[in-house]
Write a protein that holds these residues in place. Structure first.
Motif, short mmCIF file in Angstrom:
data_model
loop_
_atom_site.label_atom_id
_atom_site.label_comp_id
_atom_site.label_asym_id
_atom_site.label_seq_id
_atom_site.Cartn_x
_atom_site.Cartn_y
_atom_site.Cartn_z
N LEU A 151 -4.29 -8.81 -9.23
CA LEU A 151 -4.17 -7.78 -8.20
C LEU A 151 -5.57 -7.43 -7.68
O LEU A 151 -6.48 -7.19 -8.47
CB LEU A 151 -3.51 -6.52 -8.76
CG LEU A 151 -2.20 -6.67 -9.54
CD1 LEU A 151 -1.79 -5.31 -10.12
CD2 LEU A 151 -1.10 -7.22 -8.64
N LEU A 204 -2.48 -1.73 -14.81
CA LEU A 204 -2.92 -0.83 -13.75
C LEU A 204 -2.06 0.43 -13.78
O LEU A 204 -0.83 0.36 -13.70
CB LEU A 204 -2.79 -1.50 -12.38
CG LEU A 204 -3.09 -0.62 -11.16
CD1 LEU A 204 -4.56 -0.19 -11.17
CD2 LEU A 204 -2.75 -1.35 -9.86
N GLN A 241 -0.89 4.01 -12.13
CA GLN A 241 -0.82 4.66 -10.82
C GLN A 241 -0.14 6.02 -10.91
O GLN A 241 0.89 6.16 -11.55
CB GLN A 241 -0.03 3.81 -9.83
CG GLN A 241 -0.63 2.46 -9.51
CD GLN A 241 0.23 1.73 -8.50
OE1 GLN A 241 0.54 2.24 -7.43
NE2 GLN A 241 0.63 0.52 -8.86
N ARG A 263 -13.27 -0.90 -4.87
CA ARG A 263 -12.49 -2.13 -4.98
C ARG A 263 -12.65 -2.71 -6.37
O ARG A 263 -13.75 -2.70 -6.94
CB ARG A 263 -12.95 -3.15 -3.94
CG ARG A 263 -12.63 -2.76 -2.50
CD ARG A 263 -13.07 -3.84 -1.53
NE ARG A 263 -12.72 -3.51 -0.16
CZ ARG A 263 -11.56 -3.78 0.41
NH1 ARG A 263 -10.62 -4.41 -0.29
NH2 ARG A 263 -11.32 -3.44 1.66
N CYS A 310 -7.36 -4.55 -5.80
CA CYS A 310 -7.03 -3.14 -5.55
C CYS A 310 -8.14 -2.41 -4.81
O CYS A 310 -9.33 -2.72 -4.98
CB CYS A 310 -6.75 -2.43 -6.87
SG CYS A 310 -5.44 -3.18 -7.85
N ILE A 365 -2.94 4.06 -2.56
CA ILE A 365 -3.58 2.88 -3.15
C ILE A 365 -3.22 1.67 -2.31
O ILE A 365 -2.18 1.66 -1.64
CB ILE A 365 -3.12 2.67 -4.62
CG1 ILE A 365 -4.02 1.65 -5.32
CG2 ILE A 365 -1.65 2.24 -4.68
CD1 ILE A 365 -3.80 1.57 -6.84
N SER A 366 -4.10 0.68 -2.27
CA SER A 366 -3.82 -0.59 -1.61
C SER A 366 -3.97 -1.70 -2.63
O SER A 366 -4.94 -1.72 -3.40
CB SER A 366 -4.79 -0.82 -0.44
OG SER A 366 -4.61 0.15 0.58
N ILE A 367 -3.00 -2.63 -2.65
CA ILE A 367 -2.98 -3.69 -3.67
C ILE A 367 -2.67 -5.03 -3.00
O ILE A 367 -1.70 -5.15 -2.24
CB ILE A 367 -1.92 -3.41 -4.75
CG1 ILE A 367 -2.19 -2.06 -5.43
CG2 ILE A 367 -1.89 -4.54 -5.79
CD1 ILE A 367 -1.09 -1.63 -6.39
N GLN A 402 0.83 -1.20 0.00
CA GLN A 402 0.00 0.00 0.00
C GLN A 402 0.86 1.25 0.00
O GLN A 402 2.01 1.24 0.46
CB GLN A 402 -0.95 0.02 1.20
CG GLN A 402 -0.27 0.11 2.55
CD GLN A 402 -1.28 0.14 3.69
OE1 GLN A 402 -2.49 0.05 3.48
NE2 GLN A 402 -0.79 0.27 4.90
N CYS A 454 -8.86 1.71 -4.31
CA CYS A 454 -8.39 3.04 -4.70
C CYS A 454 -9.57 3.97 -4.81
O CYS A 454 -10.58 3.64 -5.45
CB CYS A 454 -7.64 2.95 -6.03
SG CYS A 454 -7.01 4.50 -6.67
N CYS A 475 -7.73 0.86 -14.84
CA CYS A 475 -7.30 -0.44 -15.37
C CYS A 475 -7.56 -0.47 -16.87
O CYS A 475 -8.70 -0.35 -17.32
CB CYS A 475 -8.07 -1.56 -14.67
SG CYS A 475 -7.66 -3.22 -15.27
N GLY A 500 -5.36 4.58 -10.66
CA GLY A 500 -6.24 3.46 -10.38
C GLY A 500 -7.01 2.96 -11.59
O GLY A 500 -7.83 2.04 -11.47
#
Length: 344
Positions: A96, A113, A115, A104, A98, A121-123, A73, A100, A158, A156
């Motif tokens: 992944l 992805l 960024q 989710r 994610c 962000i949390s992955i 993260q 963000c 995709c 974030g």
């Protein structure tokens, strides 16, 4: 043929380290180059496995990572590491999970992805049915975009595997990594420049604007941003900007509302400029007051916002950066991602 791999390639793996804790901290150190922190229970240290091959293309850093499942993260507290870069993850095996901007979503095989490395962000790194998670990564500085692309709204995002833009970009970058060892030093630099331009063009298309002449044909917001970026060391007021671009105060405020306001934008750009000067080895001789002046901030304001954003005063952060630089200068080790990214 010259060998571009001499200082431009990193090969590292958990198997090189017999100490379990060292395996963890070596991986964590690499993640810090992307402003990311590792989340892994102590009980999982003994089985945690990873390997990385990194490549430095002069204007672009890329590579391939394979690892056991874990979480990473980027939080407000560790955004200082690399606040002015763009990071792409391209999933080869696994996926992944994610989180963000309050949502989710999953990034699957072949997806890309995007960024903004100045945003949280949390992955979750997840294995696939045929093996551990494997993905490619690419890092380039925002400065290479010259504000022709606003990366913040794409954070974030995709880019799905089946899309034409994904297939074009993914194929080019994969070939670039595969042929790295066969290229000369000059070819590596040229390929890196070309790949950076391709990434920027792709991001521009995703943002809904094909690149042309970024200043002449840009939106009013981008024109103002470009002007601000080139005048950070000078006085910048709402009155000056309104007069320069024939805008009313209300119009200027509306333009910058998505970016948190014009004053916030100017302050953040000045902080980023001060940070770059603090990290630049060629500017180690500058005093903090000189850095403040060159970035258009009063020393007291610089100190206040560094503590607010990064948790430490600029003097302490600079001391830590100087220590890190001295260690890199005197240690006879292979190149590191942290060292690469800090000078990108």
């Amino acid at each position: 043929m010259s060998d571009p791999a001499t200082q431009r390639k990193i090969v590292d793996a958990a198997s090189r380290y017999s100490d379990i804790d060292e395996r963890y901290y070596e991986w964590e150190d690499g993640l810090s180059s992307a402003g990311l922190s590792l989340i892994l229970p102590k009980s999982n240290f003994s089985t945690f496995d990873w390997c990385v091959t990194g490549y430095h293309f002069d204007q672009l850093i890329g590579g391939i990572l394979t690892s056991s499942e874990h979480d990473i993260q980027r939080r407000q507290g560790n955004l200082f590491a690399v606040p002015d870069h763009v990071l792409l993850f391209i999933v080869l095996v696994g996926g992944l999970d994610c989180q963000c901007r309050g949502r989710r979503f999953e990034v699957g095989q072949g997806d890309i992805l995007i960024q903004d490395m100045s945003q949280p962000i949390s992955i979750g790194i997840r294995a696939g049915s045929c093996g551990p998670c494997t993905y490619q990564y690419f890092i380039l500085p925002k400065s290479s975009m010259a504000f022709s692309v606003d990366i913040a709204p794409l954070h974030g995002h995709c880019l799905h595997a089946a899309s034409p833009l994904n297939r074009m970009l993914r194929g080019h970058l994969a070939t670039m990594l595969a042929l790295f060892d066969q290229m000369t030093e000059m070819e590596v630099k040229g390929v890196g420049k070309g790949a950076s331009n391709l990434i920027i063009e792709t991001l521009a298309l995703l943002s809904g604007k094909a690149l042309d002449s970024p200043f002449e044909h840009s939106t009013k917001l981008e024109q103002v941003c470009l002007f601000i970026e080139s005048h950070l060391a000078t006085q910048l007021t709402v009155e000056i900007l309104c007069k320069r671009f024939a805008l009313s105060r209300a119009s200027l405020y509306r333009l910058f509302e998505p970016l948190g306001g014009v004053a916030c934008f100017i302050r953040n750009r000045r902080l980023a400029m001060a940070q770059r000067m603090m990290r630049d080895p060629s500017m180690r001789h500058l005093s903090l007051s000189s850095i403040s002046r060159r970035s258009g901030l009063e020393p007291s304001v610089l100190r206040h916002h560094f503590i607010q954003h990064y948790g430490e005063p600029p003097r302490e952060i600079r001391r830590e950066l100087r220590t890190q630089f001295a260690q890199r200068t005197h240690a006879q080790h292979e190149p590191t991602h942290v060292g690469w990214v800090s000078t990108l």
